[in-house]
Each structure stands twice: as structure tokens, then as C-alpha cells.
Design a protein around this motif. Sequence first.
Motif, PDB file in Angstrom:
ATOM      1  N   TYR A 126       0.710  -2.598  -5.977  1.00  0.00           N
ATOM      2  CA  TYR A 126       1.385  -3.012  -4.748  1.00  0.00           C
ATOM      3  C   TYR A 126       2.394  -1.940  -4.318  1.00  0.00           C
ATOM      4  O   TYR A 126       2.461  -1.567  -3.138  1.00  0.00           O
ATOM      5  N   ILE A 127       3.156  -1.415  -5.275  1.00  0.00           N
ATOM      6  CA  ILE A 127       4.120  -0.352  -4.973  1.00  0.00           C
ATOM      7  C   ILE A 127       3.396   0.885  -4.444  1.00  0.00           C
ATOM      8  O   ILE A 127       3.843   1.518  -3.483  1.00  0.00           O
ATOM      9  N   ALA A 128       2.276   1.217  -5.061  1.00  0.00           N
ATOM     10  CA  ALA A 128       1.497   2.371  -4.603  1.00  0.00           C
ATOM     11  C   ALA A 128       1.043   2.179  -3.160  1.00  0.00           C
ATOM     12  O   ALA A 128       1.042   3.125  -2.364  1.00  0.00           O
ATOM     13  N   SER A 129       0.666   0.950  -2.801  1.00  0.00           N
ATOM     14  CA  SER A 129       0.229   0.692  -1.428  1.00  0.00           C
ATOM     15  C   SER A 129       1.387   0.856  -0.439  1.00  0.00           C
ATOM     16  O   SER A 129       1.189   1.339   0.683  1.00  0.00           O
ATOM     17  N   LEU A 130       2.597   0.480  -0.860  1.00  0.00           N
ATOM     18  CA  LEU A 130       3.765   0.674   0.008  1.00  0.00           C
ATOM     19  C   LEU A 130       4.076   2.157   0.177  1.00  0.00           C
ATOM     20  O   LEU A 130       4.445   2.612   1.272  1.00  0.00           O
ATOM     21  N   GLN A 131       3.936   2.919  -0.895  1.00  0.00           N
ATOM     22  CA  GLN A 131       4.196   4.356  -0.799  1.00  0.00           C
ATOM     23  C   GLN A 131       3.207   5.025   0.152  1.00  0.00           C
ATOM     24  O   GLN A 131       3.578   5.934   0.907  1.00  0.00           O
ATOM     25  N   LEU A 132       1.958   4.587   0.126  1.00  0.00           N
ATOM     26  CA  LEU A 132       0.983   5.103   1.094  1.00  0.00           C
ATOM     27  C   LEU A 132       1.375   4.715   2.522  1.00  0.00           C
ATOM     28  O   LEU A 132       1.220   5.511   3.454  1.00  0.00           O
ATOM     29  N   MET A 133       1.914   3.512   2.684  1.00  0.00           N
ATOM     30  CA  MET A 133       2.346   3.050   3.997  1.00  0.00           C
ATOM     31  C   MET A 133       3.490   3.922   4.522  1.00  0.00           C
ATOM     32  O   MET A 133       3.533   4.283   5.696  1.00  0.00           O
ATOM     33  N   PHE A 134       4.415   4.311   3.621  1.00  0.00           N
ATOM     34  CA  PHE A 134       5.537   5.154   4.037  1.00  0.00           C
ATOM     35  C   PHE A 134       5.087   6.570   4.417  1.00  0.00           C
ATOM     36  O   PHE A 134       5.760   7.252   5.184  1.00  0.00           O
ATOM     37  N   GLN A 135       3.965   7.017   3.836  1.00  0.00           N
ATOM     38  CA  GLN A 135       3.487   8.371   4.111  1.00  0.00           C
ATOM     39  C   GLN A 135       2.830   8.501   5.483  1.00  0.00           C
ATOM     40  O   GLN A 135       2.590   9.601   5.958  1.00  0.00           O
ATOM     41  N   SER A 136       2.570   7.389   6.120  1.00  0.00           N
ATOM     42  CA  SER A 136       1.951   7.419   7.444  1.00  0.00           C
ATOM     43  C   SER A 136       2.923   7.991   8.472  1.00  0.00           C
ATOM     44  O   SER A 136       4.138   7.859   8.357  1.00  0.00           O
ATOM     45  N   ASN A 137       2.377   8.638   9.479  1.00  0.00           N
ATOM     46  CA  ASN A 137       3.213   9.209  10.530  1.00  0.00           C
ATOM     47  C   ASN A 137       3.809   8.144  11.447  1.00  0.00           C
ATOM     48  O   ASN A 137       4.787   8.392  12.149  1.00  0.00           O
ATOM     49  N   ARG A 138       3.213   6.961  11.429  1.00  0.00           N
ATOM     50  CA  ARG A 138       3.713   5.876  12.268  1.00  0.00           C
ATOM     51  C   ARG A 138       4.381   4.809  11.406  1.00  0.00           C
ATOM     52  O   ARG A 138       3.882   4.492  10.319  1.00  0.00           O
ATOM     53  N   PRO A 139       5.498   4.249  11.842  1.00  0.00           N
ATOM     54  CA  PRO A 139       6.128   3.167  11.078  1.00  0.00           C
ATOM     55  C   PRO A 139       5.221   1.942  11.075  1.00  0.00           C
ATOM     56  O   PRO A 139       4.464   1.715  12.025  1.00  0.00           O
ATOM     57  N   PRO A 140       5.255   1.139  10.012  1.00  0.00           N
ATOM     58  CA  PRO A 140       4.378  -0.043   9.954  1.00  0.00           C
ATOM     59  C   PRO A 140       4.757  -1.053  11.034  1.00  0.00           C
ATOM     60  O   PRO A 140       5.924  -1.215  11.376  1.00  0.00           O
ATOM     61  N   SER A 141       3.767  -1.716  11.573  1.00  0.00           N
ATOM     62  CA  SER A 141       4.010  -2.750  12.567  1.00  0.00           C
ATOM     63  C   SER A 141       4.658  -3.958  11.900  1.00  0.00           C
ATOM     64  O   SER A 141       4.607  -4.118  10.670  1.00  0.00           O
ATOM     65  N   MET A 142       5.235  -4.837  12.713  1.00  0.00           N
ATOM     66  CA  MET A 142       5.808  -6.056  12.158  1.00  0.00           C
ATOM     67  C   MET A 142       4.730  -6.909  11.500  1.00  0.00           C
ATOM     68  O   MET A 142       4.963  -7.544  10.461  1.00  0.00           O
ATOM     69  N   GLU A 143       3.515  -6.895  12.079  1.00  0.00           N
ATOM     70  CA  GLU A 143       2.413  -7.650  11.479  1.00  0.00           C
ATOM     71  C   GLU A 143       2.080  -7.128  10.081  1.00  0.00           C
ATOM     72  O   GLU A 143       1.830  -7.916   9.158  1.00  0.00           O
ATOM     73  N   MET A 144       2.096  -5.802   9.925  1.00  0.00           N
ATOM     74  CA  MET A 144       1.828  -5.224   8.611  1.00  0.00           C
ATOM     75  C   MET A 144       2.935  -5.583   7.616  1.00  0.00           C
ATOM     76  O   MET A 144       2.667  -5.914   6.446  1.00  0.00           O
ATOM     77  N   LYS A 145       4.181  -5.559   8.059  1.00  0.00           N
ATOM     78  CA  LYS A 145       5.296  -5.906   7.171  1.00  0.00           C
ATOM     79  C   LYS A 145       5.213  -7.369   6.727  1.00  0.00           C
ATOM     80  O   LYS A 145       5.446  -7.684   5.562  1.00  0.00           O
ATOM     81  N   TRP A 146       4.883  -8.244   7.658  1.00  0.00           N
ATOM     82  CA  TRP A 146       4.703  -9.641   7.291  1.00  0.00           C
ATOM     83  C   TRP A 146       3.569  -9.795   6.281  1.00  0.00           C
ATOM     84  O   TRP A 146       3.672 -10.563   5.317  1.00  0.00           O
ATOM     85  N   LEU A 147       2.469  -9.074   6.513  1.00  0.00           N
ATOM     86  CA  LEU A 147       1.316  -9.149   5.614  1.00  0.00           C
ATOM     87  C   LEU A 147       1.690  -8.700   4.205  1.00  0.00           C
ATOM     88  O   LEU A 147       1.333  -9.356   3.209  1.00  0.00           O
ATOM     89  N   LYS A 148       2.430  -7.589   4.091  1.00  0.00           N
ATOM     90  CA  LYS A 148       2.812  -7.074   2.777  1.00  0.00           C
ATOM     91  C   LYS A 148       3.817  -8.015   2.093  1.00  0.00           C
ATOM     92  O   LYS A 148       3.773  -8.189   0.871  1.00  0.00           O
TER      93      LYS A 148
END
Length: 305
Positions: free
Chosen positions: A145-167
Motif C-alpha cells: 500500500y505504501i509503495a502504491s502511494l509512493q508511485l502516486m506521489f511520483q506522478s506529475n499530476r496531484p491525485p484527484s479527490m476521488e483517488m484520495k478517497w479510494l486510497k
Amino acid sequence: MESSLKTAMTIFKLPEDIPMDDEKQAGAVIFYDYSAPVLSVNANCVLSMNAISLVLSGEKTMHFAEKRVDIKADKFHFLSSGNCLVSMKLNNTVAFKSILLFFDNAVLTNFYLKYHRTIEALKTGPVTPNEPYLAFKKDAFIVNYIASLQLMFQSNRPPSMEMKWLKFEELMLYLLETYPDQILAFQSTKTNEFDDFQLKKVVETNVGNPISVDELAFLCNVSASTFKRRFSRIYGSTPSRWLVQQRMNMARDLLHQPSEKPSDVFYKVGYENHSSFTQAFKQTFGITPKEFQQRQNRPVNSLTV
């Protein structure tokens, strides 16, 4: 004398005082990739939201009203909104790093409502929310789960609110199914002011910790003047005098043990340095801690506060 005290406290409000752009800051669920500077840090914090800390490296100590918690990278931690004191013990090679997940009480309530059928099926009995702090060992799911968040942070775009709710829901559902009683016991609300019984618990839990009178008042969520007035009514003494008496008695008892040394005892009884501890001990007992140990053949009651 009391241990080295801060004359004025700097109070950080989290997540508001974390440097984040507006897009990351907005919303009832916030993810933040946090890295502390490589030095020792002491801070007084007000958590305006509940938080989950997924520690990646380093260590820190947190003082809550009735609990001291040593936070390390082998666990992850749930923190209720409210007041806490933070001390980070960092060195020149290991910085404190953590992924922080902030969420407000409405988010937690909505989660419970959305999954109420799952919760009813998992509950083993009546649950009364009363735990402002929870800790869980990292397992394979959490590591991934932590690894998936680190991949999310590496994206050039900030995560959407929908993605944050999902995580957020992904983590909470896993924990709910794995630790149902603990998760449902998490206390997401905090009383505005402690009653006398709670104040006593805060004081007596922290008497051996390097915490000042002002910091004790902060943990009780009252002003320093209100804390001192209520303390004097409960204990019949000023906070400073009472704390010194208790800490000196603790030090005396520890120094009767041959394995304890003055250079090790001072931190165990709420002092931040050896010199202030030695000065307070000599003012109380008339001799230094080292001299006291050399006279251990004298009866314990020959030296009292």
C-alpha cells in the motif's frame, strides 16, 4: 529548579502549517509525503484533523495526554485530532520520513455509514470509542500500500479527490477486516477541557517525562493560568514545586539501585540535561547524586523531600 523549560511555546497546527500548495491542501482527505530535516526537533502540535502516519524511516517520540509513544518505522500509527507534543530524535544519516494521511471526523463518519453492513458483520460485541492513538505492525499488504502511494506521489499530476478517497477507503477497509475492534474503538473526537480526574491522569502519567508546566497545560487543552489554578486546588501545591518533589523522589529511588548511574537517571525523571538535574537534587537533598550513591548504606528514609 525545574528542568530546562521553554518560556514560550511555538504551536504548530497540522495539516495547516505543513507547506503544501492549495490543491494539495484542499479537501477532507489529504496525503502528504513528509521528510523532516536531519536534526533533533521538539514541537507542540495541534492536530486539527485525524492522521495516519506511515513511517518510512527515523524515529520520534509523541506525548499525548495520557500516553507516551515511541514511533518507529516498523509500525504505522493512527492519531486522533487534538493536542500532542512531538520530539524527533534524528541523526546525520537517517532522516525522519513518513507518508501522512489527514482526514476529518466527517470522513470517518461517512466511511462508517457507507460500510455499516460490513461493520455489523465484523463486530464481535459492543464497542465504545475511547482510543485516541492506535499502532499496527506493518505487514505485506501495508508495505505494498505504501509503495502504491509512493508511485502516486511520483506522478506529475496531484491525485484527484476521488483517488484520495479510494486510497483512504482501501486502507480503512483492510484494517477494518483485519483489526475490527481496534479500528472501531478509535476515538475521533476530543473534549474541549479535561475534568479534574483527567487532569490528574495527564500529570501523573507524564511526571517522569521531560515536559514543562506549560506543556502539561497544553496537553490538557487549557491555559497555563487555568492549569496552575486547578492544579493547586487538586494537589495543594504549585505545579513546579510538586513536579520537583516527585521527580527527586523518583531519582532517589532509582539511585538506590547499583545499576543506575546519575548520568542515566536524569532523563528518566523528566530532566533534559545532567547539570539541571544535579542542581535540583543537591538543592533537595543537600548532596549531589554521585555523593548520594556513595552513601547507600544509609537508610532510605534518612533523606526525604
